[in-house]
Design an enzyme around this catalytic site. Sequence first.
Site, PDB file in Angstrom:
ATOM      1  CG  HIS A  97      45.712  17.524  37.511  1.00 49.19           C
ATOM      2  ND1 HIS A  97      46.113  18.051  38.721  1.00 49.19           N
ATOM      3  CD2 HIS A  97      44.615  18.220  37.143  1.00 49.19           C
ATOM      4  CE1 HIS A  97      45.280  19.031  39.051  1.00 49.19           C
ATOM      5  NE2 HIS A  97      44.365  19.158  38.115  1.00 49.19           N
ATOM      6  CB  CYS A 211      46.044  17.571  42.457  1.00 43.83           C
ATOM      7  SG  CYS A 211      46.927  16.228  41.646  1.00 43.83           S
TER       8      CYS A 211
END
Length: 330
Positions: A97, A211
């Site tokens: 992430h 992301c």
Amino acid sequence: MWQSDCIWCLKLLLFLFVVSHFGTHGRQQWPVPYRRFDSRPDVDSYCEALYPFCPTGDPDGRIPSMKDDDVISIYRLQTPVWEWKYGDLLGKLHIMHDAVGFSSLETGANYTMEWYELFQLGNCTFPHLRLEMKAPFWCNQGAACFFEGIDDLHWSQNGTLEKIGEISGSQFNDLAQWVQDDNRTGIYYETWTVLSDPGPNATVWFESYDCSQFVHRTYRKLKELGAKLSSRSQTNYTKIYLYSGEPTFLGNDSDIFGQPALKNLASDIRRFYYSFRPHQSFAELAVSLLEAFTDVVLDKSFYLFYNFEYWHLPMKPPYMQITYEEVPLP
Ligand SMILES: *[C@@H]1O[C@H](CO)[C@@H](O)[C@H](O)[C@H]1NC(C)=O
Ligand SMILES: *[C@@H]1O[C@H](CO)[C@@H](O)[C@H](O)[C@H]1NC(C)=O
Ligand SMILES: *[C@@H]1O[C@H](CO)[C@@H](O)[C@H](O)[C@H]1NC(C)=O
Ligand SMILES: *[C@@H]1O[C@H](CO)[C@@H](O)[C@H](O)[C@H]1NC(C)=O
Ligand SMILES: *[C@@H]1O[C@H](CO)[C@@H](O)[C@H](O)[C@H]1NC(C)=O
Ligand SMILES: *[C@@H]1O[C@H](CO)[C@@H](O)[C@H](O)[C@H]1NC(C)=O
Ligand SMILES: *[C@@H]1O[C@H](CO)[C@@H](O)[C@H](O)[C@H]1NC(C)=O
């Protein structure tokens, strides 16, 4: 007689629609541009977040204003979401992430900025099949979250926390305005990047919107605003690929699920998504992906939902891949 004429008529209309879709702009543009909206619609109450989105951010998404001559440091943030052994088929999934951090020299305050799913990855990747609805139902919104604080340990222990540049307070304020516009107009999460093949000259049919794409957009905007970014280490990002021949446009919900003439296509799409029902966790998603992978390989067929419209992908080897590859800073 009347009925078959009617069906013929609908088919003709659909054909003309498909032709005009491709015809008016000449050749189809690849990758298909990600659709921007005028504003973000309210979320349907059917969608329920397991974890609240952006719990410590400002409820209205406000970003604090910095003094024009402040010095703002920029950080590259990355942390593993999940590491999973995917048999010997794909090896180790390297799912990371990504986020961006900022700190103010003037106030000493620091901030984290990230873009992620409102209802988790599974819900953004596959729809719900609801008995009362013909069309699959998507809880696929994604959005930017800006909140005070950087949890150093969370990012640095098994990931990355690295300062990559500096900007002035006034440049930061311009960036903040851009983030809010980007957040208002780019509303849905897209997991897949679809390529023609794994080689270096592949055609990109569809880009993901996740992301890491947000982080890349932010870096490009920072560069445009005059920032110089540099990293001492290799900047790798997770990508989830599908491989297919040239995709075929199918239509949106009303085109497909509102046309009696297309009921075979409609039920085929529902059948396809049945094996990909969204699950609660990434682990379960990975398991069901593996199951459904077999279907994709056997049928060489995938229905992609992009810009709230369906496309058919004629799948080809290696079908699907998760990579962790370098995207240099701009
Ligand atoms: C996915 O959406 C369903 C239906 O809204 C919801 O019950 C579930 O909590 C969501 N999953 C996650 C992980 O948020
Ligand atoms: C982005 O949009 C979401 C959803 O409306 C909202 O919760 C969030 O605060 C917004 N973020 C920013 C930085 O504007
Ligand atoms: C962010 O602020 C916290 C609290 O002051 C501090 O512990 C942390 O080291 C800071 N992190 C960065 C990257 O500036
Ligand atoms: C980093 O990984 C180790 C080993 O898997 C784990 O014990 C630790 O909790 C992780 N750190 C963070 C901040 O998640
Ligand atoms: C990719 O394209 C370049 C430039 O057209 C060419 O030189 C190269 O051989 C191609 N590579 C492959 C693997 O097709
Ligand atoms: C679906 O596409 C048709 C034809 O382009 C359009 O008229 C219609 O408004 C769209 N429906 C939705 C729900 O977006
Ligand atoms: C990062 O990406 C490069 C090139 O895409 C690759 O060679 C390298 O192995 C990757 N690093 C890791 C840790 O996977």
